[in-house]
Scaffold this motif. Structure first.
Motif, PDB file in Angstrom:
ATOM      1  N   PRO A  52      64.503 -14.449-109.984  1.00  0.00           N
ATOM      2  CA  PRO A  52      65.767 -14.429-109.988  1.00  0.00           C
ATOM      3  C   PRO A  52      66.332 -13.138-110.870  1.00  0.00           C
ATOM      4  O   PRO A  52      67.368 -12.543-110.549  1.00  0.00           O
ATOM      5  N   LYS A  53      65.814 -13.012-112.088  1.00  0.00           N
ATOM      6  CA  LYS A  53      66.251 -12.001-112.900  1.00  0.00           C
ATOM      7  C   LYS A  53      65.920 -10.593-112.262  1.00  0.00           C
ATOM      8  O   LYS A  53      66.666  -9.760-112.299  1.00  0.00           O
ATOM      9  N   ILE A  54      64.798 -10.566-111.512  1.00  0.00           N
ATOM     10  CA  ILE A  54      64.620  -9.380-110.717  1.00  0.00           C
ATOM     11  C   ILE A  54      65.671  -8.811-109.730  1.00  0.00           C
ATOM     12  O   ILE A  54      66.319  -7.752-109.583  1.00  0.00           O
ATOM     13  N   LEU A  55      65.989 -10.131-108.864  1.00  0.00           N
ATOM     14  CA  LEU A  55      66.876  -9.788-107.977  1.00  0.00           C
ATOM     15  C   LEU A  55      68.344  -9.216-108.355  1.00  0.00           C
ATOM     16  O   LEU A  55      69.019  -8.662-107.760  1.00  0.00           O
ATOM     17  N   SER A  56      68.604 -10.196-109.400  1.00  0.00           N
ATOM     18  CA  SER A  56      70.055  -9.850-109.753  1.00  0.00           C
ATOM     19  C   SER A  56      69.949  -8.279-110.508  1.00  0.00           C
ATOM     20  O   SER A  56      71.006  -7.594-110.353  1.00  0.00           O
ATOM     21  N   THR A  57      69.047  -8.097-110.980  1.00  0.00           N
ATOM     22  CA  THR A  57      68.884  -6.677-111.564  1.00  0.00           C
ATOM     23  C   THR A  57      69.070  -5.691-110.505  1.00  0.00           C
ATOM     24  O   THR A  57      69.722  -4.737-110.382  1.00  0.00           O
ATOM     25  N   LEU A  58      68.095  -5.959-109.336  1.00  0.00           N
ATOM     26  CA  LEU A  58      68.236  -4.891-107.927  1.00  0.00           C
ATOM     27  C   LEU A  58      69.708  -4.984-107.615  1.00  0.00           C
ATOM     28  O   LEU A  58      70.274  -4.088-107.168  1.00  0.00           O
ATOM     29  N   GLN A  59      70.457  -6.417-107.541  1.00  0.00           N
ATOM     30  CA  GLN A  59      71.697  -6.338-107.013  1.00  0.00           C
ATOM     31  C   GLN A  59      72.740  -5.633-107.620  1.00  0.00           C
ATOM     32  O   GLN A  59      73.476  -4.930-107.091  1.00  0.00           O
ATOM     33  N   SER A  60      72.347  -5.574-108.988  1.00  0.00           N
ATOM     34  CA  SER A  60      73.465  -4.796-109.679  1.00  0.00           C
ATOM     35  C   SER A  60      73.095  -3.359-109.779  1.00  0.00           C
ATOM     36  O   SER A  60      74.118  -2.542-109.604  1.00  0.00           O
ATOM     37  N   CYS A  61      72.076  -2.745-109.474  1.00  0.00           N
ATOM     38  CA  CYS A  61      71.756  -1.596-109.131  1.00  0.00           C
ATOM     39  C   CYS A  61      72.168  -1.187-107.846  1.00  0.00           C
ATOM     40  O   CYS A  61      72.814   0.039-107.538  1.00  0.00           O
ATOM     41  N   ALA A  62      72.206  -2.106-106.897  1.00  0.00           N
ATOM     42  CA  ALA A  62      72.536  -1.683-105.568  1.00  0.00           C
ATOM     43  C   ALA A  62      74.092  -1.616-105.731  1.00  0.00           C
ATOM     44  O   ALA A  62      74.554  -0.944-104.841  1.00  0.00           O
ATOM     45  N   ASP A  63      74.632  -2.454-106.327  1.00  0.00           N
ATOM     46  CA  ASP A  63      76.297  -2.456-106.496  1.00  0.00           C
ATOM     47  C   ASP A  63      76.686  -1.073-107.028  1.00  0.00           C
ATOM     48  O   ASP A  63      77.573  -0.485-106.505  1.00  0.00           O
ATOM     49  N   LEU A  64      75.925  -0.645-107.928  1.00  0.00           N
ATOM     50  CA  LEU A  64      76.244   0.684-108.448  1.00  0.00           C
ATOM     51  C   LEU A  64      75.928   2.011-107.507  1.00  0.00           C
ATOM     52  O   LEU A  64      76.789   2.982-107.370  1.00  0.00           O
ATOM     53  N   LEU A  65      74.871   1.851-106.843  1.00  0.00           N
ATOM     54  CA  LEU A  65      74.653   2.854-105.804  1.00  0.00           C
ATOM     55  C   LEU A  65      75.837   2.674-104.403  1.00  0.00           C
ATOM     56  O   LEU A  65      76.281   3.812-104.336  1.00  0.00           O
ATOM     57  N   SER A  66      76.105   1.540-104.037  1.00  0.00           N
ATOM     58  CA  SER A  66      77.037   1.359-103.009  1.00  0.00           C
ATOM     59  C   SER A  66      78.383   1.670-103.578  1.00  0.00           C
ATOM     60  O   SER A  66      79.252   1.833-102.527  1.00  0.00           O
ATOM     61  N   SER A  67      78.638   1.686-104.637  1.00  0.00           N
ATOM     62  CA  SER A  67      79.923   2.075-105.252  1.00  0.00           C
ATOM     63  C   SER A  67      80.391   3.514-105.172  1.00  0.00           C
ATOM     64  O   SER A  67      81.490   4.145-105.354  1.00  0.00           O
ATOM     65  N   HIS A  68      79.285   4.367-105.048  1.00  0.00           N
ATOM     66  CA  HIS A  68      79.485   5.678-104.823  1.00  0.00           C
ATOM     67  C   HIS A  68      80.151   6.221-103.595  1.00  0.00           C
ATOM     68  O   HIS A  68      79.510   5.614-102.412  1.00  0.00           O
ATOM     69  N   ARG A  69      81.085   7.084-103.258  1.00  0.00           N
ATOM     70  CA  ARG A  69      81.677   7.184-102.101  1.00  0.00           C
ATOM     71  C   ARG A  69      80.683   7.859-101.011  1.00  0.00           C
ATOM     72  O   ARG A  69      81.099   7.916 -99.978  1.00  0.00           O
ATOM     73  N   SER A  70      79.489   8.304-101.429  1.00  0.00           N
ATOM     74  CA  SER A  70      78.504   8.919-100.419  1.00  0.00           C
ATOM     75  C   SER A  70      78.055   7.779 -99.754  1.00  0.00           C
ATOM     76  O   SER A  70      77.337   7.916 -98.728  1.00  0.00           O
ATOM     77  N   TYR A  71      78.291   6.481-100.398  1.00  0.00           N
ATOM     78  CA  TYR A  71      77.248   5.545 -99.489  1.00  0.00           C
ATOM     79  C   TYR A  71      77.904   5.021 -98.208  1.00  0.00           C
ATOM     80  O   TYR A  71      79.058   4.973 -98.247  1.00  0.00           O
ATOM     81  N   THR A  72      77.053   4.902 -97.286  1.00  0.00           N
ATOM     82  CA  THR A  72      77.627   4.538 -96.137  1.00  0.00           C
ATOM     83  C   THR A  72      76.620   3.425 -95.569  1.00  0.00           C
ATOM     84  O   THR A  72      75.460   3.562 -95.650  1.00  0.00           O
ATOM     85  N   LYS A  73      77.354   2.415 -94.730  1.00  0.00           N
ATOM     86  CA  LYS A  73      76.569   1.603 -94.365  1.00  0.00           C
ATOM     87  C   LYS A  73      75.863   1.830 -92.896  1.00  0.00           C
ATOM     88  O   LYS A  73      74.878   1.544 -92.238  1.00  0.00           O
ATOM     89  N   ASN A  74      76.541   3.140 -92.457  1.00  0.00           N
ATOM     90  CA  ASN A  74      75.908   3.714 -91.041  1.00  0.00           C
ATOM     91  C   ASN A  74      75.362   4.900 -91.394  1.00  0.00           C
ATOM     92  O   ASN A  74      76.047   5.967 -91.633  1.00  0.00           O
ATOM     93  N   PRO A  75      73.933   5.055 -91.566  1.00  0.00           N
ATOM     94  CA  PRO A  75      73.388   6.257 -91.803  1.00  0.00           C
ATOM     95  C   PRO A  75      73.622   7.155 -91.005  1.00  0.00           C
ATOM     96  O   PRO A  75      73.235   8.241 -91.262  1.00  0.00           O
ATOM     97  N   ALA A  76      74.009   7.048 -89.587  1.00  0.00           N
ATOM     98  CA  ALA A  76      74.051   8.163 -88.630  1.00  0.00           C
ATOM     99  C   ALA A  76      75.403   8.904 -89.149  1.00  0.00           C
ATOM    100  O   ALA A  76      75.355   9.945 -88.635  1.00  0.00           O
ATOM    101  N   ALA A  77      76.298   8.347 -89.881  1.00  0.00           N
ATOM    102  CA  ALA A  77      77.562   9.077 -90.103  1.00  0.00           C
ATOM    103  C   ALA A  77      77.271  10.480 -91.045  1.00  0.00           C
ATOM    104  O   ALA A  77      76.278  10.793 -91.537  1.00  0.00           O
ATOM    105  N   ASN A  78      78.223  11.441 -90.689  1.00  0.00           N
ATOM    106  CA  ASN A  78      78.140  12.735 -91.334  1.00  0.00           C
ATOM    107  C   ASN A  78      77.691  12.698 -92.905  1.00  0.00           C
ATOM    108  O   ASN A  78      78.420  11.981 -93.523  1.00  0.00           O
ATOM    109  N   LYS A  79      76.384  13.111 -92.953  1.00  0.00           N
ATOM    110  CA  LYS A  79      75.831  13.152 -94.466  1.00  0.00           C
ATOM    111  C   LYS A  79      76.928  13.471 -95.315  1.00  0.00           C
ATOM    112  O   LYS A  79      76.957  12.841 -96.636  1.00  0.00           O
TER     113      LYS A  79
END
Lengths: 420, 412
Positions: free
Chosen positions: A316-343
């Motif tokens: 659980p500790k590992i997962l929550s660390t990964l989740q908080s890192c994922a939250d940080l990464l996805s908070s950036h406006r370059s992040y897109t769920k759709n990888p095909a979008a204009n980079k």
């Protein structure tokens, strides 16, 4: 002696000098910001006083109204004098960037650097190293003190030398590939940069680790996985579960999907991971797994399960660390769920607060550190001038040393060489 | 390996008088190893306006610089000057300070060898790798590397000096320290690419230290090309002469084999006059490899011109090895031959070398304190001489190598 990768990572300078808790990171930035702001206030005041001396008649009028600024040499210096309230206000405080604004500005510098890397067609590793050099540099220096464009050019050249060795090419060649840049522009800030980097030049990136995960998953979907899952699942079990996590039935389809996931995660590492504090706050392994988690949540959970059973107390500790890192990464406006979008579409749309901070920066640059080439030349001159002083110092040091040696002799007794 | 010990942000501020015995008991050596480099203290207030114009990075640099005192000059060359130095708070603790000269002729900023040396030594802390204690700049923008003081010269001096007698147990102890060092750097994904007996230095306690990381690099991505023009000729493996540009730790292991063989025969093991001739020297001992002994050899870049038309030749028999290396015994010969295997895939890795039965065979490795060595004063005098000597070798090697010849790595 058995070593695991964590032990090795803890030996790295990235762990020892460049990993922070969020509060440590904030405190360091606060300190850098406060220091720089004080310097900016001081130097702009001195600059104004100089000008007042040079043009006493203009004192009462608005300082920037004249077409001719008194200092013709310092490119950018004239523009640095803020005109806050108009005439009569020139003695007032300079409105410096806050810590948060500085961070926005540095992020913007790094985005621009990323575009520069694309423009120069550099390998992703070189660009990522250059960007991390900049991020590290601006922990100890303020963007008010050192201009991001100038620093980024040198950071790139340094990264090139370190990543490509003799194939990096010369500083002149590199300068010629950049607009309005000379060899001196590239070389002059180098010492300032390496000092702020604490002479640590190794940046541990998450890219190769991601590739490793990808290769392992490929083996799993082909039932070729040589490792053993912690809970003893057979390679056929692993294959079935991997396919289920990918929501596919056949190996070919799975391979295609896996390829897309890898590409998506790699994009996240190449952009969001570079443009946030991810490297300061997380290890490369955490960052790559977080990126993979964003690209394929179910598959990543399955993958983690092959390494560490979900019943383990660490899970659980590992997962929550990964989740908080994922939250940080996805908070950036370059992040897109759709990888095909204009980079890089995102990179042309600065948030309004970033635009404001960039604009504000123009009025609070430290006038003494804008011309880095002259600054560098000045330092060299100082050394020549101080040559005699250095000599005197050396003599004093020698006396001190001899004293110290005598003292240690009287404490420990003289050397034993006569007997040997 | 635990976390770094909790340390105050400024454990050793300039001018502080650390308690004498405390400084003795806990060496402040690992400034790069632990978080003991005084980070600008996070708690203290910002510099007041009108104070010194130093940024935080400069403040941090001064904190490091002020811990060391420059002493007498040990040698000077084109690219670096080496000083003896010591800790400010403990003059009995010696260091060597290598001051990199700023060469005005150098158009590309800090040179690559220095960058590599700093990069890798900062990451690689091991009892048998030279310790980079700290790095700082002086205001003339010279970079100073503070290295551990290794006053006993190079390993090469030992076998060259016929007045020094040594035996199989000594060779075993030295060889083991070398293998440990190389294992460690390979575990850290670093290739040294210039292992030779004069890049292995001897500390005051007789332990060996691998030095000179000016040609080192990280293991490459599998698809990336590396240069095959590395490693001093006598120690360079056959695949590099054949133009292989994809390699791993195996290239260093061949060099390790050469160094151990050198100690065993007390002479150069594979001496040659030119690069072109060297492959002939290798095949004289190891035979001419075929696709059968070394699958894939015929696909190497220079195989056609170098080996294709060479008449077949058998490797030297075991009896040849026995007559040349009685000092290290059967087990030692087996190790050396494992390291000097032509096919890099079959060559022993550092890990395999450390698992070899040589180490457990008799005699036991010599205790460190009993290892033979050169005299202290003499070695130190020789150090200065060595550093001035930049003659014929400089012409032969690339210019960049001079810097490294003159470094502390060349001290004895």
């Amino acid at each position: 002696m058995r070593l695991n990768e964590d032990d090795l990572y803890r030996q790295s300078t990235q762990y020892k000098h460049w990993s922070f808790t969020p509060s440590d990171l904030t405190r360091l930035r606060e300190k850098t910001n406060a220091h720089a702001a004080a310097q900016v206030q001081l130097h702009i005041a001195q600059d104004r006083a100089e000008r007042a001396k040079l043009a006493p008649l203009d004192v009462a009028s608005a300082p920037d109204s004249g077409a001719n600024t008194p200092n013709g040499n310092g490119a950018g210096t004239g523009a640095n004098t803020p005109v806050p309230g108009g005439a009569g206000d020139k003695g007032g405080e300079v409105d410096c960037l806050t810590m948060d604004e500085e961070k926005m500005v540095v992020d913007k510098f790094c985005e621009t650097a990323m575009k520069l890397g694309d423009f120069l067609k550099l390998q992703p590793d070189v660009t990522a190293t250059a960007i991390q050099f900049m991020r590290r540099f601006y922990l100890y220096n303020s963007p008010m003190t050192y201009d991001g464009t100038k620093i980024s050019k040198t950071a790139f050249f340094l990264a090139l030398k370190l990543e490509l060795g003799t194939r990096a090419g010369s500083a002149s060649d590199f300068a010629s590939r950049l607009p309005k840049t000379t060899r001196d522009d590239i070389v002059a800030p180098e010492y300032t940069i390496v000092q702020a980097l604490r002479f640590n030049f190794e940046v541990r990136h998450p890219f190769r680790g991601l590739k490793g995960v990808h290769l392992e998953l490929e083996d799993m979907i082909h039932a070729n996985y040589a490792g053993v899952a912690r809970d003893g699942r057979s390679s056929a079990d692993l294959r079935a579960e991997a396919l289920a996590a990918l929501q596919v039935t056949g190996g070919d389809e799975a391979e295609g999907k896996l390829g897309n996931i890898y590409a998506h995660a790699k994009d996240i590492l190449a952009m969001a991971a570079q443009l946030t504090d991810a490297y300061f706050l997380y290890t490369p392994a955490q960052i790559l797994l977080a990126a993979h988690l964003l690209a394929a949540p179910a598959l990543t959970t399955f993958y983690l399960g092959t390494k560490i059973p979900s019943s383990s107390p660490a899970a659980p500790k590992i997962l929550s660390t990964l989740q908080s890192c994922a939250d940080l990464l996805s908070s950036h406006r370059s992040y897109t769920k759709n990888p095909a979008a204009n980079k890089h579409g995102w990179a042309d749309t600065d948030p309004p607060e970033t635009k404001r901070a960039m604009k504000k920066l123009r009025a609070c640059k430290d006038p003494t550190t804008q011309d880095l080439v002259a600054l560098n030349a000045g330092k060299k001159r100082d050394v020549v001038r101080d040559g005699e002083l250095e000599e005197g110092k050396a003599k004093r040091r020698k006396l001190n040393r001899e004293m110290a040696e005598k003292e240690s002799d009287s404490f420990w007794g003289p050397e034993l060489k006569k007997e040997g | 390996m635990g976390m770094s010990p909790a340390l105050s942000p400024r454990p050793n501020p300039p001018g502080s008088n650390a308690p004498f015995n405390a400084a003795k008991a806990k060496p402040l050596v690992h400034l790069l190893n632990h978080k003991t480099v005084p980070s600008p203290s996070l708690t203290s207030a910002a510099t007041t306006p009108g104070g010194p114009d130093d940024g935080l990075a400069e403040e941090m640099n001064d904190g490091v610089k002020n811990q060391f005192i420059f002493g007498s000059r040990l040698g000077e060359g084109t690219y670096a000057t080496v000083y003896r130095g010591h800790y400010r708070d403990d003059p009995s603790k010696l260091v060597a300070i290598k001051k990199m000269k700023k060469n005005t002729e150098w158009q590309d900023g800090i040179n690559l060898d220095s960058l590599r040396e700093m990069k890798y030594l900062a990451e690689l802390h091991h009892p048998h790798v030279i310790n980079l204690i700290a790095v700082f700049t002086t205001k003339d923008e010279n970079i100073n590397l503070v290295l551990e003081h290794l006053p006993r010269g190079e390993l090469q001096d030992i076998w060259k000096d016929k007045e020094i007698a040594y035996g199989g147990a000594d060779v075993k102890a030295w060889s083991n320290m070398i293998c440990q060092a190389v294992w460690w750097i390979h575990e850290n994904f670093v290739l040294h690419r210039d292992i030779k007996s004069n890049n292995i230095l001897i500390a005051a306690d007789n332990s060996l230290k691998l030095a000179d990381f000016g040609l080192a690099r990280s293991f490459a991505n599998p698809e990336a090309d590396m240069t095959y023009n590395v490693i001093t000729r006598f120690y360079r493996p056959p695949e590099l002469f054949l133009g292989s540009s994809h390699y791993g730790g195996c290239v260093d292991m061949w060099s390790v084999g050469c160094v151990i063989a050198e100690l065993a025969v007390r002479d150069w093991f594979l001496p040659s006059e030119t690069d072109l001739a060297h492959l002939g020297v290798i095949t004289e001992v190891f035979g001419v490899p075929t696709e059968h002994d070394w699958p894939g050899i015929s696909k190497l870049r220079f195989w056609k011109e170098q080996l294709e038309n060479t008449p077949p030749k058998r490797p030297q028999p075991l009896s040849w090895w026995r007559s040349r290396m009685p000092l290290i015994g059967e087990a030692g010969i087996d190790l050396v031959r494992g390291l000097l295997t032509m096919d890099p895939v079959k060559r022993l890795s550092a890990k395999q070398a450390l698992e070899h039965h040589y180490w457990s065979a008799t005699p036991r490795p010599q205790k460190r304190e009993n290892l033979p060595r050169k005299g202290g004063k003499e070695a130190e005098r020789a150090m200065g001489e060595q550093l001035k000597r930049v003659g014929p070798e400089a012409d032969e090697e690339k210019m960049a190598k001079i810097a490294r010849k003159l470094d502390f790595g060349a001290m004895r």
